[in-house]
Design a protein around this motif. Sequence first.
Motif, PDB file in Angstrom:
ATOM      1  N   ASP A   7       3.937  15.885  -1.380  1.00  0.00           N
ATOM      2  CA  ASP A   7       3.497  15.558  -2.744  1.00  0.00           C
ATOM      3  C   ASP A   7       4.161  14.280  -3.246  1.00  0.00           C
ATOM      4  O   ASP A   7       3.558  13.510  -3.975  1.00  0.00           O
ATOM      5  N   ARG A   8       5.413  14.087  -2.844  1.00  0.00           N
ATOM      6  CA  ARG A   8       6.174  12.951  -3.368  1.00  0.00           C
ATOM      7  C   ARG A   8       6.028  11.671  -2.539  1.00  0.00           C
ATOM      8  O   ARG A   8       6.711  10.686  -2.825  1.00  0.00           O
ATOM      9  N   LEU A   9       5.220  11.732  -1.485  1.00  0.00           N
ATOM     10  CA  LEU A   9       5.025  10.498  -0.694  1.00  0.00           C
ATOM     11  C   LEU A   9       4.502   9.412  -1.634  1.00  0.00           C
ATOM     12  O   LEU A   9       3.466   9.579  -2.265  1.00  0.00           O
ATOM     13  N   LYS A  10       5.246   8.324  -1.726  1.00  0.00           N
ATOM     14  CA  LYS A  10       4.896   7.331  -2.750  1.00  0.00           C
ATOM     15  C   LYS A  10       3.906   6.302  -2.229  1.00  0.00           C
ATOM     16  O   LYS A  10       3.981   5.883  -1.082  1.00  0.00           O
ATOM     17  N   ARG A  11       3.055   5.863  -3.156  1.00  0.00           N
ATOM     18  CA  ARG A  11       2.239   4.702  -2.839  1.00  0.00           C
ATOM     19  C   ARG A  11       3.105   3.462  -3.082  1.00  0.00           C
ATOM     20  O   ARG A  11       4.058   3.498  -3.866  1.00  0.00           O
ATOM     21  N   GLY A  12       2.731   2.370  -2.440  1.00  0.00           N
ATOM     22  CA  GLY A  12       3.574   1.173  -2.479  1.00  0.00           C
ATOM     23  C   GLY A  12       3.934   0.698  -3.867  1.00  0.00           C
ATOM     24  O   GLY A  12       5.064   0.268  -4.128  1.00  0.00           O
ATOM     25  N   GLY A  13       2.992   0.809  -4.778  1.00  0.00           N
ATOM     26  CA  GLY A  13       3.213   0.314  -6.135  1.00  0.00           C
ATOM     27  C   GLY A  13       4.131   1.183  -6.962  1.00  0.00           C
ATOM     28  O   GLY A  13       4.347   0.907  -8.145  1.00  0.00           O
ATOM     29  N   VAL A  27       0.811  -1.221   0.000  1.00  0.00           N
ATOM     30  CA  VAL A  27       0.000   0.000   0.000  1.00  0.00           C
ATOM     31  C   VAL A  27       0.845   1.272   0.000  1.00  0.00           C
ATOM     32  O   VAL A  27       0.592   2.206  -0.742  1.00  0.00           O
ATOM     33  N   TRP A  28       1.871   1.281   0.851  1.00  0.00           N
ATOM     34  CA  TRP A  28       2.622   2.534   1.034  1.00  0.00           C
ATOM     35  C   TRP A  28       4.102   2.355   0.733  1.00  0.00           C
ATOM     36  O   TRP A  28       4.677   1.302   0.981  1.00  0.00           O
ATOM     37  N   GLY A  29       4.696   3.409   0.206  1.00  0.00           N
ATOM     38  CA  GLY A  29       6.110   3.403  -0.133  1.00  0.00           C
ATOM     39  C   GLY A  29       6.996   3.638   1.080  1.00  0.00           C
ATOM     40  O   GLY A  29       6.509   3.916   2.191  1.00  0.00           O
TER      41      GLY A  29
END
Length: 893
Positions: A381-387, A317-319
């Motif tokens: 803004d750059r917080l990544k999603r897991g994928g 789910v989350w990066g």
Amino acid sequence: MARNSEDGTLEFFVMNTPTSPHLLDLVAAQQCDSDPLETSEWRDAFLGLIQACGPDRARFVLDRLAELARESRIGWRPDLATPYVNTISVDEQPTFPGDLAIEERLASLMRWNALAMVVRANQAYGELGGHIASYASAADLFEAGFNHFFRGNDLVFFQPHSAPGVYARAFLEGRLTEADLAHYRQEITAPQSGARGLSSYPHPWLMPDFWQFPTGSMGIGPISSIYHARFMRYLSHRNLLECEGRKVWGVFGDGEMDEPESMSALTLAARENLDNLVWVVNCNLQRLDGPVRGNGRIIDELEKLFAGAGWNVIKLVWGSDWDGLFARDASGALTRALGDTVDGQMQTFAAKDGRYNREHFFGQNPELALLAQGMTDEQIDRLKRGGHDLVKIHAAYARAAAHRGQPTVILAHTKKGYGMGSAGQGKMTTHSQKKLDEAQLLEFRNRFNLPLTDEQATSLEFLKPTEDSAEMQYMRARRAALGGPVPKRNVECAVVAKPELSAYAKFAVEADGKEMSTTMAFVRLLGGLLKDKELGPRIVPIVADEARTFGMANLFKQVGIYSSVGQRYSPEDIGSVLAYREAHNGQILEEGISEAGAIASWTAAATSYSVHGLAMLPFYIYYSMFGFQRVGDAIWAAADQRARGFLLGATSGRTTLGGEGLQHQDGTSHLVAATIPNCKAYDPAFAAEMAVIVDAGIREMMVEQRDVFYYVTLMNENYAQPTLSPGVESQILRGCYEFDGWERPAVTAQSSHRVTLMGSGAILTEVIKAAQTLAAEGIHATIYSVTSWSELARDGAEWERQELLGESSADAKPFVAQQLERSDGPIIAATDYVRAVPESIRSYLPGERRYITLGTDGFGRSDTRGALREFFGVDAQSIARAARHALGLKKSK
Ligand SMILES: Cc1ncc(C[n+]2csc(CCOP(=O)(O)OP(=O)(O)O)c2C)c(N)n1
């Protein structure tokens, strides 16, 4: 818990809808905690247990407690959903084995070239279409696979709208040229510029050395991947091919999961312990029109669905940049807030910038705001999603690849249109976005640090680092280590010798008037073929729970029904000759009541020659009405995949099946079959014709290795089967021959009238009776047994094409016209199908002769064959009447 902003619009939505009973229960349970102190004691005790004795012991104790709860019938059941966080914790994550910086640069290059390909094509020709946003969301999911997991001999199903990304990689790998990329979606015109056109979606028919699996029609890729994985087990268990170690990977869309085909075989995959299967569902939360589950959460829903079906579920789910936030989230506020955000809102967060997210997500409460303190808007803004995080993706794939005993699904959270900025990230319209203006192109370039000048970016130059660059060397080394390029379609396989027709079908070609149905004849023929030493083991009989209907029960005993676990029970009919026999090395695939499954299974076997380099020959026999009508799109996809095998439409014809009525009586399958270019469709009347057709099909597919498949209709009507007339074999295959083997009655009247009667399938018997009636009246009839209307029509169309181009010789004629030269008078054609079937040859008949077609248009009925044939006007009386009418005669009494 939704709150209104000042302008009255809903700002934030929580999971308080009826779609989320789990959370409702949770909330209710939390609210009804009548003894919080006791609750916390239990909690502490459990946490203490984990700490002191470890997770194994904790699981053991929980299992015992669950048993107690069930025994005490307190109405408790485990919830299949887990919190909206990664399944793999940070400390479980393996070290990333690659060069992250290079892989990220490679991913950016792929992203750019894929985008440039689509935008360029549309700048040149606005009508071409193409997609950017799907690949933008899937790029990292693909790249992690390409760099670390997709082995050269694995089977990989690609999300169709991401095809540009796969081409982009093939370009860097040197498998496609820049000119090819410039001709995306221009397959017809590309060769004029010395390029190969690139098909819109994965189509093996159009790019036979490249794409392995057609996935363009949503749902077909998912179900097909399951049956391909199961077929690999079948090959191994039957000792035909060792498939251990090979995997089937499928990257599919979250919207695509709504298709019934996507979901229908999930339990089969679990039941069969298909740990050779890994699905990656690209959960960008969007489909074409809008959010997949605007008011709910697709990841939760899929988690429960897959877990309930028995899959191993990995939520991605989350990066990595969220790891620190979660670590600092002592109160659980972050997990709760994420767990409360529905997909429609999550999409809005994706489309908006860091500032908006700070205000509207982190601004929900002081605890969240505190977490975001110290982060710039840019960082938010750059917080990544897991994928989109290669490290997290790698961890998920590694765990999936190592998992044993179950298929795995990775639910990968992504953003649709990731990186497209104002041009499309998270936008409702992003699916169809194929134009970017100059500013948006520059924004994209900057976002992914692409080495392009303004001029290069705005003129959409493709990017390819030099061969000696670190990126190119790394990419090549990774693919070499993984065993070569993917996707790649192989066409090499050894020829399988065919037995002589007389060795397995003598009873049919020399039937000598014996009564049987063509279905019975086929089953007997199949039994014979299965005994052949070389071809026999390659045959894959497939049924969808109708083996007994077609008299195939004897095959249960002869070759057994495949079961990965053998037979763990004594069958009720154990003492009988035809006892039900399941076996680990059983040969029949009994797919249960799933035509979609059976056709996917057939496709896996029918493409084994290419997927595994081992030619197999499937015979899928089914109620013909539940074939092209029910799973026509899957058959179309099998055709695209260049399937080789037999489809047997049994109990066919709208009047021959009798009592079954409207839903079962097939009058159209030949119409649809005719539209599939590599499908040869036959409606044989006699066992001998059927045997000749099957024999030719085996030769064409197994020996000559042509990419065709055969559709043969079979009937359940018993009648006398004639011996094959000498020399008609090639005519049977081309579509018709003069059938002379009928008994002429004593002539009761004299006339000079001549008529030609054509018929196919079971209706040929009516044609013969009509000819006898007419002959008794002194009218001379010539009978043609039509074995394939569609082959006659194709031959005619080809003749016409050549004639229009001025390429045909003056005396060239369609085959059917040549055949009919030996006859006279008006032509009457009758079939058990809609009239459009015999109408398909009208233009290729001698023009001066009247042509009347009789067929079974309309809904079926239940009644006797006689009543049905009279009702539809395809009985002998109706055929004779049409003949007299065409001759201008009234019936002589
Ligand atoms: C059987 C079928 N129905 C409809 C479509 C048209 N279609 C193409 S893509 C798409 C949406 C796909 O959404 P999703 O699976 O979530 O993939 P995404 O592009 O969002 O990653 C639709 C409806 C299709 N290709 N096949």
